[in-house]
Motif scaffolding. Structure first.
Motif, PDB file in Angstrom:
ATOM      1  N   MET A  73      60.208  96.478  60.935  1.00  0.00           N
ATOM      2  CA  MET A  73      60.243  96.927  62.320  1.00  0.00           C
ATOM      3  C   MET A  73      60.789  98.332  62.492  1.00  0.00           C
ATOM      4  SD  MET A  73      61.235  93.418  64.334  1.00  0.00           S
ATOM      5  CE  MET A  73      62.792  93.175  63.478  1.00  0.00           C
ATOM      6  N   GLY A  74      60.720  99.151  61.436  1.00  0.00           N
ATOM      7  CA  GLY A  74      61.151 100.528  61.577  1.00  0.00           C
ATOM      8  C   GLY A  74      62.357 100.835  60.714  1.00  0.00           C
ATOM      9  N   ASP A  75      62.474 102.076  60.289  1.00  0.00           N
ATOM     10  CA  ASP A  75      63.540 102.488  59.382  1.00  0.00           C
ATOM     11  C   ASP A  75      64.930 102.293  59.980  1.00  0.00           C
ATOM     12  OD1 ASP A  75      61.505 103.251  57.715  1.00  0.00           O
ATOM     13  OD2 ASP A  75      61.550 105.351  58.323  1.00  0.00           O
ATOM     14  N   SER A  76      65.045 102.405  61.309  1.00  0.00           N
ATOM     15  CA  SER A  76      66.359 102.339  61.942  1.00  0.00           C
ATOM     16  C   SER A  76      66.655 100.963  62.530  1.00  0.00           C
ATOM     17  CB  SER A  76      66.463 103.394  63.050  1.00  0.00           C
ATOM     18  OG  SER A  76      65.503 103.153  64.057  1.00  0.00           O
ATOM     19  N   VAL A  77      65.802  99.974  62.234  1.00  0.00           N
ATOM     20  CA  VAL A  77      66.000  98.623  62.759  1.00  0.00           C
ATOM     21  C   VAL A  77      66.177  97.662  61.596  1.00  0.00           C
ATOM     22  CG1 VAL A  77      65.018  96.752  64.126  1.00  0.00           C
ATOM     23  CG2 VAL A  77      64.611  99.129  64.794  1.00  0.00           C
ATOM     24  N   GLU A  78      67.306  96.990  61.545  1.00  0.00           N
ATOM     25  CA  GLU A  78      67.545  96.021  60.496  1.00  0.00           C
ATOM     26  C   GLU A  78      66.730  94.763  60.753  1.00  0.00           C
ATOM     27  OE1 GLU A  78      71.629  95.140  60.055  1.00  0.00           O
ATOM     28  OE2 GLU A  78      72.223  97.174  59.503  1.00  0.00           O
ATOM     29  N   ALA A  80      63.437  91.911  59.255  1.00  0.00           N
ATOM     30  CA  ALA A  80      62.024  91.859  58.918  1.00  0.00           C
ATOM     31  C   ALA A  80      61.428  90.575  59.472  1.00  0.00           C
ATOM     32  CB  ALA A  80      61.829  91.928  57.400  1.00  0.00           C
ATOM     33  N   VAL A  81      60.101  90.541  59.500  1.00  0.00           N
ATOM     34  CA  VAL A  81      59.365  89.384  59.992  1.00  0.00           C
ATOM     35  C   VAL A  81      58.337  89.003  58.939  1.00  0.00           C
ATOM     36  CG1 VAL A  81      57.786  88.526  61.763  1.00  0.00           C
ATOM     37  CG2 VAL A  81      59.665  90.045  62.408  1.00  0.00           C
ATOM     38  N   GLU A  82      58.212  87.709  58.664  1.00  0.00           N
ATOM     39  CA  GLU A  82      57.158  87.206  57.788  1.00  0.00           C
ATOM     40  C   GLU A  82      56.443  86.083  58.510  1.00  0.00           C
ATOM     41  OE1 GLU A  82      57.650  86.508  53.707  1.00  0.00           O
ATOM     42  OE2 GLU A  82      59.142  88.076  53.396  1.00  0.00           O
ATOM     43  N   ALA A  83      55.118  86.043  58.352  1.00  0.00           N
ATOM     44  CA  ALA A  83      54.344  85.023  59.053  1.00  0.00           C
ATOM     45  C   ALA A  83      53.169  84.575  58.200  1.00  0.00           C
ATOM     46  CB  ALA A  83      53.835  85.562  60.392  1.00  0.00           C
ATOM     47  N   ASN A 101      64.434  87.909  60.969  1.00  0.00           N
ATOM     48  CA  ASN A 101      65.870  88.146  60.927  1.00  0.00           C
ATOM     49  C   ASN A 101      66.141  89.479  61.588  1.00  0.00           C
ATOM     50  OD1 ASN A 101      68.253  89.644  59.458  1.00  0.00           O
ATOM     51  ND2 ASN A 101      68.669  87.450  59.298  1.00  0.00           N
ATOM     52  N   SER A 102      67.038  89.489  62.542  1.00  0.00           N
ATOM     53  CA  SER A 102      67.409  90.731  63.216  1.00  0.00           C
ATOM     54  C   SER A 102      68.867  90.642  63.615  1.00  0.00           C
ATOM     55  CB  SER A 102      66.541  90.951  64.461  1.00  0.00           C
ATOM     56  OG  SER A 102      66.921  92.119  65.135  1.00  0.00           O
ATOM     57  N   GLY A 103      69.640  91.637  63.235  1.00  0.00           N
ATOM     58  CA  GLY A 103      71.053  91.655  63.597  1.00  0.00           C
ATOM     59  C   GLY A 103      71.830  90.499  63.014  1.00  0.00           C
ATOM     60  N   GLY A 104      71.391  90.000  61.860  1.00  0.00           N
ATOM     61  CA  GLY A 104      72.100  88.902  61.217  1.00  0.00           C
ATOM     62  C   GLY A 104      71.753  87.529  61.758  1.00  0.00           C
ATOM     63  N   MET A 105      70.829  87.445  62.702  1.00  0.00           N
ATOM     64  CA  MET A 105      70.412  86.163  63.251  1.00  0.00           C
ATOM     65  C   MET A 105      69.013  85.830  62.767  1.00  0.00           C
ATOM     66  SD  MET A 105      71.852  86.125  67.169  1.00  0.00           S
ATOM     67  CE  MET A 105      70.990  87.602  67.649  1.00  0.00           C
ATOM     68  N   GLY A 236      61.520 105.478  63.556  1.00  0.00           N
ATOM     69  CA  GLY A 236      61.156 105.287  62.166  1.00  0.00           C
ATOM     70  C   GLY A 236      59.806 104.612  62.021  1.00  0.00           C
ATOM     71  N   THR A 237      59.408 104.422  60.786  1.00  0.00           N
ATOM     72  CA  THR A 237      58.082 103.905  60.470  1.00  0.00           C
ATOM     73  C   THR A 237      58.037 102.388  60.572  1.00  0.00           C
ATOM     74  OG1 THR A 237      57.666 105.746  58.964  1.00  0.00           O
ATOM     75  CG2 THR A 237      56.312 103.796  58.682  1.00  0.00           C
ATOM     76  N   GLY A 238      57.049 101.879  61.289  1.00  0.00           N
ATOM     77  CA  GLY A 238      56.815 100.438  61.364  1.00  0.00           C
ATOM     78  C   GLY A 238      55.603 100.085  60.514  1.00  0.00           C
ATOM     79  N   THR A 239      55.686  98.997  59.766  1.00  0.00           N
ATOM     80  CA  THR A 239      54.627  98.655  58.811  1.00  0.00           C
ATOM     81  C   THR A 239      54.323  97.162  58.841  1.00  0.00           C
ATOM     82  OG1 THR A 239      55.400 100.406  57.331  1.00  0.00           O
ATOM     83  CG2 THR A 239      53.916  98.781  56.393  1.00  0.00           C
ATOM     84  N   GLN A 240      53.038  96.843  58.750  1.00  0.00           N
ATOM     85  CA  GLN A 240      52.594  95.470  58.535  1.00  0.00           C
ATOM     86  C   GLN A 240      51.814  95.412  57.234  1.00  0.00           C
ATOM     87  OE1 GLN A 240      50.405  94.762  62.174  1.00  0.00           O
ATOM     88  NE2 GLN A 240      52.016  93.484  63.009  1.00  0.00           N
ATOM     89  N   GLU A 241      52.170  94.457  56.367  1.00  0.00           N
ATOM     90  CA  GLU A 241      51.457  94.232  55.120  1.00  0.00           C
ATOM     91  C   GLU A 241      50.723  92.891  55.216  1.00  0.00           C
ATOM     92  OE1 GLU A 241      51.453  96.285  52.492  1.00  0.00           O
ATOM     93  OE2 GLU A 241      53.114  97.656  52.946  1.00  0.00           O
TER      94      GLU A 241
END
Length: 267
Positions: A73-78, A80-83, A101-105, A236-241
């Protein structure tokens, strides 16, 4: 689980752009908004063009039937998402399990049998909420299912595409040679074509700018392997693989004892 403003913005942009770009046409809703009589797309392996890339990518995804997606979700955002997603022309047959997972949750979202369940970790007591039992939930879930479906609700997307280039010498990704498509989109028109629940379009346009540039990397089978959107609103860069196209996916609904009474949380 409430995502930060940065995470919400970047997730919205990636979902709207990623889902629209990976299925920009359907037999009943042409990407250019014109006649429903469409030209037969060129065969796989031939160069992708502005006129046929959307239909070819949508057709390839429906034929594959499933995919695994990883989202940064971007270089400055802790976080990730998997689906894992089962793709079908019938939104009621779409299945998805998304772990984030975002912000430890941690979060676990499941779409199965036309219902959406969301586990928000400690905020939901470790239980899943059945969103269809909440006010407006059924309508909201229907809209989300349409967005997951790569051929749905994209009639106006063609108007958002303002520039298109295709480089057949794209990088090799996961062992697959790709064509790099560079797509410039009108921000407002893209989000009007792919509305996101709870997202204010005026705010997005003022934050991101009037246009956005996506790089999309497509294999010779017309299936996307990566979507990159550089510098989302300076975050920052957002990426989907995209991997594991066509591999079996089965999403299980939570057991009854894993589901909380959502009505008790309304107030």
């Amino acid at each position: 689980m409430k995502l930060s403003r940065k995470a919400t913005l970047i997730t919205s942009v990636l979902l709207a752009g990623g889902l629209a770009l990976t299925g920009c046409s359907s037999p009943s809703a042409p990407a250019d908004g014109g006649s429903t009589t469409t030209q037969e797309p060129a065969a796989k392996g031939t160069p992708l063009t502005q006129d046929d890339f959307a239909q070819r990518i949508a057709d390839a995804q429906f034929a594959a039937g499933s995919v695994h997606m990883t989202m940064q979700m971007g270089d400055s955002v802790e976080g990730a998402v998997e689906a894992d997603v089962v793709i079908d022309k019938d939104p009621k047959k779409v299945q998805m399990q998304m772990k984030m997972n975002s912000g430890g949750m941690d979060g676990d979202i499941r779409v199965v049998d036309g219902k959406m369940y969301m586990n928000m970790g400690e905020l939901s007591g470790g239980k899943f909420l059945d969103l269809s039992t909440m006010p407006g939930g059924a309508g909201d879930i229907g809209a989300i299912l349409d967005q997951v479906n790569p051929g749905s609700q994209v009639e106006g997307f063609g108007d958002a595409l303002t520039d298109f280039t295709a480089d057949p010498e794209g990088p090799e990704i996961d062992g697959v040679k790709t064509t790099q498509l560079t797509l410039t989109l009108d921000t407002r028109k893209m989000f009007e074509a792919q509305p996101q629940e709870g997202v204010d379009i005026d705010t997005l346009v003022s934050t991101i700018g009037e246009s956005m540039v996506y790089d999309m990397f497509v294999g010779p089978d017309d299936l996307p392997r990566r979507i990159v959107m550089p510098n989302v609103g300076g975050m920052g860069t957002g990426t989907q693989e995209y991997t594991k196209w066509g591999e079996p996916v089965k999403v299980e609904a939570p057991a009854k004892d894993e589901i909380a009474d959502a009505s008790s949380l309304q107030g």
